[in-house]
Scaffold this motif. Structure first.
Motif: not given
Length: 66
Positions: A5-10
Motif C-alpha cells: 500500500a506504499g508504506v516504507s519497509m522500515k
C-alpha cells in the motif's frame, strides 16, 4: 500488505516489531509468493479449459463459427 500500500519497509518493520527491514522483506517475499500462487490457481479454475468455437476460412476471410 502495508508495504504493497506504499508504506516504507522500515515503518512496516517497526510496526511488526521486527529487528530489521531485511527480515520483514523476507517474510513479505514468502507471503507475496504464496498469494500469487493462490491467485494463479483460482484464475486457472475460473477460466474455461476448452474453447468450443472453431475458426474457418472462406474466400480468405476468417470468421468464427460455433
Amino acid at each position: 500488505m502495508l508495504h504493497a500500500a506504499g508504506v516504507s519497509m522500515k515503518v512496516v518493520s517497526d510496526i511488526l516489531g521486527h529487528a530489521n527491514e531485511s527480515f520483514t522483506a523476507d517474510v513479505y517475499a514468502v507471503v507475496a509468493e504464496e498469494l500469487a500462487e493462490d491467485a494463479a490457481v483460482k484464475l486457472a479454475n475460473f477460466v474455461p479449459h476448452t474453447v468450443s468455437a472453431k475458426w474457418s476460412h472462406n474466400d480468405g476471410d476468417a470468421e468464427l463459427s460455433a
